[in-house]
Design a protein around this motif. Structure first.
Motif, PDB file in Angstrom:
ATOM      1  N   ASP A  56      10.145   7.836   4.981  1.00  0.00           N
ATOM      2  CA  ASP A  56      11.058   6.941   5.711  1.00  0.00           C
ATOM      3  C   ASP A  56      10.298   6.199   6.811  1.00  0.00           C
ATOM      4  N   LYS A  92       9.714   2.159   7.234  1.00  0.00           N
ATOM      5  CA  LYS A  92      10.077   1.427   8.450  1.00  0.00           C
ATOM      6  C   LYS A  92       8.888   0.679   9.037  1.00  0.00           C
ATOM      7  N   ARG A  99      14.404  11.422   9.765  1.00  0.00           N
ATOM      8  CA  ARG A  99      13.487  10.641   8.938  1.00  0.00           C
ATOM      9  C   ARG A  99      12.370  11.509   8.359  1.00  0.00           C
TER      10      ARG A  99
END
Length: 276
Positions: A259, A263, A255
């Motif tokens: 990212d 999330k 990630r």
């Protein structure tokens, strides 16, 4: 006064070394209660200088905690062991350092206390002072021989400890004394990563300006930028990027910082990262 009453009791045969259920003697109580005349009387009348409480505390550790320079000198002159430890592994110097009592630190160093000694968690007096923000004490301990790169049981240096706690002045002091700005703990995290995760903006700015590497990644591949994003400290994103933090780095799960922002639902971070 209290001293006269104590003298009367001693004259009547009271044991000068009697203690309570915790092993705290009259001498320790006098020191803890700031009754220096009484303490001096008890010492003169044969009080056990090195008696210990159940927790392993001595008259000297009580004197160190309460900042009583004169009684500390008297205790050591009468045979108190400056290296004695409590059951937790603390000596008088560690205690004085933790409470930021600079004059007591001077006194104990002069009397031969070991600035490199550590407790059961391998924390030195310098680390105790760093954790509590006592920059003057940190500086005195280093000048007295403390190891600026000593590590505790978690591999943390004093710089990492101070950065995590947000003590900017201590961080500056340690850097001025040559601390390794990019030292890693057992998790592979640096002072900058810890400061970013805790949102310590002033410390982050100081570390970056002093040359901290913003692209070091910990054992999980997490960088300072990822840590800031993950913890919601969006005010740190621009400063980190301005010091060339690489937004394209990936953690152990593959990630990027963006990212992680997605999330976490951190829309502000996503926008800031998109502008890089």
């Amino acid at each position: 006064g209290d001293t006269e009453r104590v003298e009367q009791l001693l004259d009547q045969g009271t044991d000068v070394n009697s203690g309570n259920q915790f092993g705290k003697t009259a001498l320790m109580m006098a020191i803890e209660g700031d009754n220096m005349d009484t303490a001096a009387l008890l010492i003169a009348r044969g009080a056990d200088i090195n008696a210990r409480t159940v927790a392993g505390c001595t008259a000297l550790t009580f004197a160190a905690e309460n900042g009583h320079i004169g009684i500390t000198a008297l205790l050591i002159e009468r045979g108190a062991n400056v290296h004695d430890r409590t059951r937790a592994g603390w000596d008088a110097l560690m205690i004085a350092s933790r409470y930021g009592i600079a004059d007591m630190v001077d006194q104990l160093l002069y009397r031969g206390a070991d600035p490199k000694a550590s407790d059961k968690d391998r924390r030195t007096g310098m680390m105790q002072a760093a954790a509590k923000g006592h920059a003057e004490v940190v500086d005195k301990l280093i000048a007295g021989g403390a190891d600026v790169e000593a590590r505790d049981k978690d591999g943390a240096t004093a710089l990492i400890i101070a950065a995590d706690a947000g003590h900017t002045e201590v961080v500056a002091t340690l850097l001025a004394r040559g601390a390794d700005i990019n030292a890693k703990d057992e998790q592979g995290a640096t002072a900058l990563i810890w400061a970013a995760g805790q949102g310590r903006a002033d410390v982050v700015e100081l570390l970056l300006a002093a040359g901290a590497d913003p692209n070091i990644q910990d054992n999980d591949g997490v960088s300072a930028l990822m840590e800031a994003v993950s913890s919601g400290h969006n005010d740190l994103i621009v400063p980190l990027l301005s010091y060339r933090a690489d937004a394209g780095l990936t953690d152990a799960k593959g990630r990027t910082a963006a990212d992680i922002a997605t999330k976490k639902g951190n829309d502000e971070a996503t926008k800031l990262l998109a502008r890089r």
